[in-house]
Scaffold this motif. Structure first.
Motif, PDB file in Angstrom:
ATOM      1  N   UNK A 140       0.802  -1.221   0.000  1.00  0.00           N
ATOM      2  CA  UNK A 140       0.000   0.000   0.000  1.00  0.00           C
ATOM      3  C   UNK A 140       0.839   1.278   0.000  1.00  0.00           C
ATOM      4  N   UNK A 141       2.050   1.207  -0.535  1.00  0.00           N
ATOM      5  CA  UNK A 141       2.901   2.381  -0.698  1.00  0.00           C
ATOM      6  C   UNK A 141       3.260   2.501  -2.175  1.00  0.00           C
ATOM      7  N   UNK A 142       3.568   3.687  -2.617  1.00  0.00           N
ATOM      8  CA  UNK A 142       3.986   3.928  -3.998  1.00  0.00           C
ATOM      9  C   UNK A 142       5.475   4.249  -3.991  1.00  0.00           C
ATOM     10  N   UNK A 143       6.218   3.598  -4.876  1.00  0.00           N
ATOM     11  CA  UNK A 143       7.662   3.810  -4.969  1.00  0.00           C
ATOM     12  C   UNK A 143       8.016   4.239  -6.384  1.00  0.00           C
ATOM     13  N   UNK A 144       9.051   5.037  -6.509  1.00  0.00           N
ATOM     14  CA  UNK A 144       9.495   5.502  -7.829  1.00  0.00           C
ATOM     15  C   UNK A 144      11.013   5.420  -7.902  1.00  0.00           C
ATOM     16  N   UNK A 145      11.506   5.113  -9.080  1.00  0.00           N
ATOM     17  CA  UNK A 145      12.933   5.110  -9.347  1.00  0.00           C
ATOM     18  C   UNK A 145      13.244   6.437 -10.026  1.00  0.00           C
ATOM     19  N   UNK A 146      14.024   7.269  -9.365  1.00  0.00           N
ATOM     20  CA  UNK A 146      14.272   8.632  -9.826  1.00  0.00           C
ATOM     21  C   UNK A 146      15.766   8.830 -10.034  1.00  0.00           C
ATOM     22  N   UNK A 147      16.121   9.535 -11.100  1.00  0.00           N
ATOM     23  CA  UNK A 147      17.524   9.841 -11.338  1.00  0.00           C
ATOM     24  C   UNK A 147      17.663  10.902 -12.414  1.00  0.00           C
ATOM     25  N   UNK A 148      18.873  11.405 -12.544  1.00  0.00           N
ATOM     26  CA  UNK A 148      19.146  12.426 -13.547  1.00  0.00           C
ATOM     27  C   UNK A 148      19.014  11.848 -14.957  1.00  0.00           C
ATOM     28  N   UNK A 149      18.845  12.715 -15.918  1.00  0.00           N
ATOM     29  CA  UNK A 149      18.761  12.301 -17.307  1.00  0.00           C
ATOM     30  C   UNK A 149      20.028  11.524 -17.688  1.00  0.00           C
ATOM     31  N   UNK A 178      20.914   8.565 -16.493  1.00  0.00           N
ATOM     32  CA  UNK A 178      21.497   7.731 -15.430  1.00  0.00           C
ATOM     33  C   UNK A 178      21.049   6.276 -15.485  1.00  0.00           C
ATOM     34  N   UNK A 179      20.086   5.940 -16.345  1.00  0.00           N
ATOM     35  CA  UNK A 179      19.714   4.540 -16.524  1.00  0.00           C
ATOM     36  C   UNK A 179      18.413   4.100 -15.889  1.00  0.00           C
ATOM     37  N   UNK A 180      17.602   5.018 -15.403  1.00  0.00           N
ATOM     38  CA  UNK A 180      16.357   4.597 -14.749  1.00  0.00           C
ATOM     39  C   UNK A 180      15.372   3.959 -15.727  1.00  0.00           C
ATOM     40  N   UNK A 181      15.515   4.220 -17.009  1.00  0.00           N
ATOM     41  CA  UNK A 181      14.577   3.625 -17.972  1.00  0.00           C
ATOM     42  C   UNK A 181      15.272   2.688 -18.965  1.00  0.00           C
ATOM     43  N   UNK A 182      16.446   2.216 -18.638  1.00  0.00           N
ATOM     44  CA  UNK A 182      17.176   1.317 -19.541  1.00  0.00           C
ATOM     45  C   UNK A 182      16.515  -0.050 -19.601  1.00  0.00           C
ATOM     46  N   UNK A 183      16.778  -0.806 -20.655  1.00  0.00           N
ATOM     47  CA  UNK A 183      16.237  -2.176 -20.728  1.00  0.00           C
ATOM     48  C   UNK A 183      16.647  -3.024 -19.526  1.00  0.00           C
ATOM     49  N   UNK A 184      17.862  -2.832 -18.996  1.00  0.00           N
ATOM     50  CA  UNK A 184      18.297  -3.609 -17.830  1.00  0.00           C
ATOM     51  C   UNK A 184      17.382  -3.361 -16.648  1.00  0.00           C
ATOM     52  N   UNK A 185      17.045  -2.110 -16.401  1.00  0.00           N
ATOM     53  CA  UNK A 185      16.174  -1.771 -15.270  1.00  0.00           C
ATOM     54  C   UNK A 185      14.816  -2.440 -15.442  1.00  0.00           C
ATOM     55  N   UNK A 186      14.253  -2.372 -16.648  1.00  0.00           N
ATOM     56  CA  UNK A 186      12.953  -2.994 -16.898  1.00  0.00           C
ATOM     57  C   UNK A 186      13.026  -4.505 -16.762  1.00  0.00           C
ATOM     58  N   UNK A 187      14.095  -5.130 -17.270  1.00  0.00           N
ATOM     59  CA  UNK A 187      14.228  -6.583 -17.175  1.00  0.00           C
ATOM     60  C   UNK A 187      14.426  -7.027 -15.732  1.00  0.00           C
ATOM     61  N   UNK A 188      15.078  -6.210 -14.942  1.00  0.00           N
ATOM     62  CA  UNK A 188      15.337  -6.562 -13.546  1.00  0.00           C
ATOM     63  C   UNK A 188      14.059  -6.570 -12.728  1.00  0.00           C
ATOM     64  N   UNK A 189      13.209  -5.569 -12.901  1.00  0.00           N
ATOM     65  CA  UNK A 189      12.023  -5.432 -12.068  1.00  0.00           C
ATOM     66  C   UNK A 189      10.759  -6.023 -12.675  1.00  0.00           C
TER      67      UNK A 189
END
Length: 64
Positions: free
Chosen positions: A32-41, A43-54
């Motif tokens: 019941x909490x919302x989490x976000x992955x935040x980073x500078x432009x 830095x990899x927050x939207x890379x394929x690795x990040x998506x495949x990991x989570x």
């Protein structure tokens, strides 16, 4: 509760040396909490690795 434990990732830099992009990260995530992955432009927050990991641990849902 969902928990990510000991996630690490290395990349080769332009000089061909390895560097740690993420090193031994653990994240407990409460219900019941919302989490976000935040980073500078770039830095990899939207890379394929990040998506495949989570993606395997977070079900894909559609919102109307």
């Amino acid at each position: 509760m969902l928990e990510v434990k000991n996630v690490s990732k290395q990349y080769k830099g332009e000089d061909k040396l390895l560097f740690d992009a993420v090193s031994d990260v653990s994240l407990p995530m409460e219900d019941h909490h919302i989490y976000a992955l935040v980073g500078e432009s770039g830095c990899g927050t939207s890379t394929p690795w990040t998506r495949k990991t989570f993606r395997p641990i977070v079900p894909v849902t559609a919102f109307p």
